[in-house]
Design a protein around this motif. Sequence first.
Motif, PDB file in Angstrom:
ATOM      1  N   ALA A   1       1.350   2.683   9.442  1.00 45.49           N
ATOM      2  CA  ALA A   1       1.560   1.601   8.582  1.00 45.49           C
ATOM      3  C   ALA A   1       0.369   0.438   8.523  1.00 45.49           C
ATOM      4  O   ALA A   1       0.450  -0.544   8.316  1.00 45.49           O
ATOM      5  N   ARG A   2      -0.761   1.019   9.004  1.00 46.10           N
ATOM      6  CA  ARG A   2      -2.014   0.300   9.021  1.00 46.10           C
ATOM      7  C   ARG A   2      -2.521   0.068   7.654  1.00 46.10           C
ATOM      8  O   ARG A   2      -2.807   1.190   6.885  1.00 46.10           O
TER       9      ARG A   2
ATOM     10  N   THR B   1       7.802   1.459  -2.219  1.00 46.42           N
ATOM     11  CA  THR B   1       7.337   0.137  -2.490  1.00 46.42           C
ATOM     12  C   THR B   1       6.273  -0.039  -1.370  1.00 46.42           C
ATOM     13  O   THR B   1       5.281  -0.767  -1.641  1.00 46.42           O
ATOM     14  N   ALA B   2       6.530   0.475  -0.143  1.00 41.46           N
ATOM     15  CA  ALA B   2       5.504   0.140   1.065  1.00 41.46           C
ATOM     16  C   ALA B   2       3.977   0.416   0.563  1.00 41.46           C
ATOM     17  O   ALA B   2       3.462  -0.312   0.882  1.00 41.46           O
ATOM     18  N   TYR B   3       4.031   1.553  -0.053  1.00 40.18           N
ATOM     19  CA  TYR B   3       2.478   1.797  -0.664  1.00 40.18           C
ATOM     20  C   TYR B   3       1.750   0.974  -1.392  1.00 40.18           C
ATOM     21  O   TYR B   3       0.479   1.113  -1.572  1.00 40.18           O
ATOM     22  N   LEU B   4       2.616   0.225  -2.006  1.00 41.60           N
ATOM     23  CA  LEU B   4       1.960  -0.648  -3.273  1.00 41.60           C
ATOM     24  C   LEU B   4       1.217  -1.907  -2.469  1.00 41.60           C
ATOM     25  O   LEU B   4       0.321  -2.421  -3.107  1.00 41.60           O
ATOM     26  N   ALA B   5       1.408  -2.059  -1.157  1.00 36.08           N
ATOM     27  CA  ALA B   5       0.688  -2.947  -0.411  1.00 36.08           C
ATOM     28  C   ALA B   5      -0.412  -2.599   0.364  1.00 36.08           C
ATOM     29  O   ALA B   5      -1.251  -3.160   1.141  1.00 36.08           O
ATOM     30  N   HIS B   6      -0.937  -1.157   0.176  1.00 33.37           N
ATOM     31  CA  HIS B   6      -1.949  -0.567   0.812  1.00 33.37           C
ATOM     32  C   HIS B   6      -3.353  -0.743   0.510  1.00 33.37           C
ATOM     33  O   HIS B   6      -3.535  -0.805  -0.845  1.00 33.37           O
ATOM     34  N   ARG B   7      -4.321  -1.426   1.306  1.00 30.56           N
ATOM     35  CA  ARG B   7      -5.720  -1.417   1.105  1.00 30.56           C
ATOM     36  C   ARG B   7      -6.643  -0.455   1.681  1.00 30.56           C
ATOM     37  O   ARG B   7      -7.813  -0.907   1.674  1.00 30.56           O
TER      38      ARG B   7
END
Length: 384
Positions: free
Chosen positions: A143-144, A324-330
């Motif tokens: 989840a980093r 949806t979690a992955y749409l916030a990954h940078r």
Amino acid sequence: MHVALTGATGFLGLRLLRRLLDTHRSVTVLAHAGSGDALQRIIRFFELTGSPEAFTAALPDRLRVVETDLARAGLGLSGHAFQELADGIGTLWHSAGSINLEGDLAELRRTNVEGTRHVLELAAAGRLRPRVHHVSTAFVAGARREGVAYEDELDDAHGFENAYERSKYEAELLVHAWSKEHGRPVLVLRPGILVTDLPPHPDLPSHPLQVVERILRDARHAPGPGTPALRADARPRVRMVGHALGRLNLLQVEHAAEVMVRLAGRAPSGGVDTYHVVHDRDVSVTTVVEVLERLVAVSVELVDARPDTPSALESLLDFYPGMTAYLAHRRRFDDTRVRARLGPSAASAPVGAGYLRAGLAARPWTVPAPPGATADVSPPVHRA
Ligand SMILES: NC(=O)c1ccc[n+]([C@@H]2O[C@H](COP(=O)([O-])OP(=O)(O)OC[C@H]3O[C@@H](n4cnc5c(N)ncnc54)[C@H](OP(=O)(O)O)[C@@H]3O)[C@@H](O)[C@H]2O)c1
């Protein structure tokens, strides 16, 4: 060396099989028992993707199918069948697994962790001390959401977005323990999100973005009990948790399989060699969202947190938290080791909106030329 492959009917496994058949006269397919006729499914894949008739006609002679269940001790085989199988393998590719991002941990552990344990036991039992190539995922990084994930990292410090990630992480821990205990090398391959530009087809396995598109489309068409159906020309707003600067690592599945097979041809270090099989350029979340918006009549708004009062449509999408979690990954995945081994040829063509749309939009099926197609379809001389 005779090669065996788990997960050969899967989205990635089919492409690995294609590559392995380039250099091996025969391959043992460790198919999922009770999950349909693996040989027919494999033949169908090669037919649909343009392999010459002579090639597909030869597949029943070139593939030995052994029905197995990852989740069962001894892969569900008798002791004799297990030993006989183990003794015939020189290289064991483990690509099977559950990629269910909504799955519960106990179920995912059975397939991904216990399954890997059983595959490693098969490798330990083989008299030829087979080489093991384990397909993991770049998403063991957990989840980093920012920073850089390196190939030599394996820890749970950041937690996980879902039980799938945790199960793949735990499987990698097993691989490390096994390698140490038996003094044996293992190749660990960690792909990013695999995609294709082949349109969806009922006889072919889906890739994760196709699953997302389908869920969005189904939710759009049936927005929930007691909620009136949407007019055909309506474009409802959907608030999804995500970051405007988010990015995803999407890699062409054919390219991933090619890179994996090339890495497997390198001399092993003796321990666990881990590689990020990823694209060198991420795709922005906004590009992915735009592609989805063009295919499904919705208007997506990226928001910081789940809405307090979600619409019926938004509630339906909440059932798929893995998405949806992955749409916030940078974050970025470092692949220095892959580039050091393979040089610039490890890089693949860009994955753009057009490529993604092609792989998501239903359209009449036309048989493409298979990658690296040649006129010669005779089985190769055994080389590895
Ligand atoms: N797809 C991606 O974007 C992606 C990204 C990163 C990593 N990976 C990893 O790549 C590997 C392959 O993924 P994929 O995309 O090919 O997945 P997939 O299309 O879902 O295929 C999974 C394969 O595993 C087999 N399998 C599932 N449960 C089994 C069981 N209990 N016993 C024996 N075989 C079983 C399936 O057989 P049936 O079809 O007959 O059930 C199928 O051949 C997985 O380890 C996954 O974690 C995939």
